[in-house]
Design a protein around this motif. Sequence first.
Motif, mmCIF file in Angstrom:
data_model
loop_
_atom_site.group_PDB
_atom_site.id
_atom_site.type_symbol
_atom_site.label_atom_id
_atom_site.label_comp_id
_atom_site.label_asym_id
_atom_site.label_seq_id
_atom_site.Cartn_x
_atom_site.Cartn_y
_atom_site.Cartn_z
ATOM 1 N N MET A 348 0.826 -1.201 0.000
ATOM 2 C CA MET A 348 0.000 0.000 0.000
ATOM 3 C C MET A 348 0.865 1.258 0.000
ATOM 4 O O MET A 348 0.503 2.263 -0.626
ATOM 5 C CB MET A 348 -0.937 -0.011 1.212
ATOM 6 N N GLY A 349 2.012 1.189 0.658
ATOM 7 C CA GLY A 349 2.941 2.317 0.608
ATOM 8 C C GLY A 349 3.546 2.490 -0.776
ATOM 9 O O GLY A 349 3.720 3.616 -1.260
ATOM 10 N N ARG A 350 3.851 1.378 -1.435
ATOM 11 C CA ARG A 350 4.408 1.427 -2.787
ATOM 12 C C ARG A 350 3.413 2.043 -3.773
ATOM 13 O O ARG A 350 3.796 2.768 -4.692
ATOM 14 C CB ARG A 350 4.788 0.015 -3.227
ATOM 15 N N ASP A 351 2.118 1.757 -3.563
ATOM 16 C CA ASP A 351 1.079 2.338 -4.415
ATOM 17 C C ASP A 351 0.687 3.742 -3.979
ATOM 18 O O ASP A 351 -0.186 4.364 -4.591
ATOM 19 C CB ASP A 351 -0.168 1.445 -4.394
ATOM 20 N N ARG A 352 1.266 4.215 -2.876
ATOM 21 C CA ARG A 352 1.030 5.553 -2.325
ATOM 22 C C ARG A 352 -0.399 5.747 -1.800
ATOM 23 O O ARG A 352 -0.879 6.876 -1.696
ATOM 24 C CB ARG A 352 1.376 6.636 -3.363
ATOM 25 N N THR A 353 -1.068 4.637 -1.461
ATOM 26 C CA THR A 353 -2.352 4.769 -0.775
ATOM 27 C C THR A 353 -2.130 4.949 0.722
ATOM 28 O O THR A 353 -3.041 5.377 1.441
ATOM 29 C CB THR A 353 -3.243 3.537 -1.009
ATOM 30 N N LEU A 354 -0.953 4.591 1.200
ATOM 31 C CA LEU A 354 -0.478 4.901 2.542
ATOM 32 C C LEU A 354 0.873 5.599 2.387
ATOM 33 O O LEU A 354 1.442 5.612 1.287
ATOM 34 C CB LEU A 354 -0.332 3.622 3.372
#
Length: 481
Positions: A348-354
Amino acid sequence: MAKDTQGETASTHREARRQVQAEKNAQQDAQSKAALGKQGYKQQLKRVLSVPDMIVYGLIFMVPIAPFGIYGGVFDESGGMPALVYLVGTLAMVFTALSYGMLIREWPVSGSVYAYTSRGLGPGVGFVTGWTLLLDYLLIPLLMYVVASTALSSLVPEVPPWAFAVAFVAAVTFVNVRGIALTDIVNRVALVLELLVLAVFVVLGIRWLLTDPASRGFTLDPVYNPATFDPKLVMSAVSLGVLSFLGFDGIATLSEEAKDGRRGPGRAMMASLAIVGSLFVLQTYLAACISPDGAVFAHDEGNAFYLVAQVVGGRWLYVVCAVATALAWGIFTALAAQTAVSRILFAMGRDRTLPHVLAKVSPKYKTPYVASLFVGALSLVLVLTFGQLGTDTISLFVNFGALTAFLMLHVTVIGYFIVKKRDRRWVAHLLVPLCGLAVIGFTWLGLDIQAKILVGIWMAVGIVYYVVMRFALKRDVKIEG
């Protein structure tokens, strides 16, 4: 001379097999990296896990002796039919594992249900599903530490439960940061120890049932007792028993660390589920035969299984089972849980949702170390803050997050393959997920209203966060494939 020739021939054959296996591994590695590349990602994590490695991981996450810690609650809520609870639970998870396997082959990435729903149903649905799944995975370590510290405190009451929990958190976080290879070694040692303890209980339990004058012998009541059978009662107990199966889905988070990222995790899921389901049914069946009416643990439900073990083996078996539960839940399963949630946070961090910082990978250990440290710190805070809630309450919240994510998993299979791709594999892409929806949905409806309210609030917070992030702050979400 003939022996020397035979030895050389055998050695040549072994070397040839090693070369063939090495070539196969290299081919699988290349295919897995290529599949990951199609999703727009680079290979950052270390690919070292074989199917047997992931089976061990799944078994450790589900804990072959998981019923030890929650047996009393399952027995009471099922009307004395704990073996039936685990039979139904295994069936429910089989359909879910099949749906996981289909989506892993399509998208072999680390984010589990979050990644699949994001690609199959859209980024917004994917985020809310991933947010809901996080509640499950963030609370599982808390539950593990509470069960483990309770078990040890019953043996060493001078030490407060929170002290044991803090020690567990520190040990688990250290191993998680060091890398998946070290985690795999710890898992293998743990699995052997858990199976040994279980084998001792099974052998002594069977001997007691066959030879002790107080025994009522073997009966079908733990599987089906017409005097107490009630579908609603059993399904209510299944919602608690499902807790023991949570973990096979954690294998999906290892797709980017598997040698065969497309097929390996799905195969490992089915194998680990079949093995652990059989073990759950066996141990709860024997325990219910040993104490059919639950009188042995009537005044101490939290230590129910240990008291049953004491009947057949004495105080020493009580202690062994309690210590085994503490180590299994507090270190080994908590390690698997924190490994899984750190991979979801990484995705989720890699997708920038977090926050993107969660996607940072250690150059030395090739692990998402920021996510791992965050999970360790959060687990410590949760243990010290909510550790007194009790296992039943925490279990309800964990189950609700997991079952909600499983429902979305089955919806994704139908929505993506049948609706979006117009696939005509009706059995695999329609019948299987519909069966999964029916079983999981029935269990979901039977969950406590308090759990539904809490998770509803959690989901509302996630939706608000996503709307603010996307439309007020105008942050892009990077999801490809």
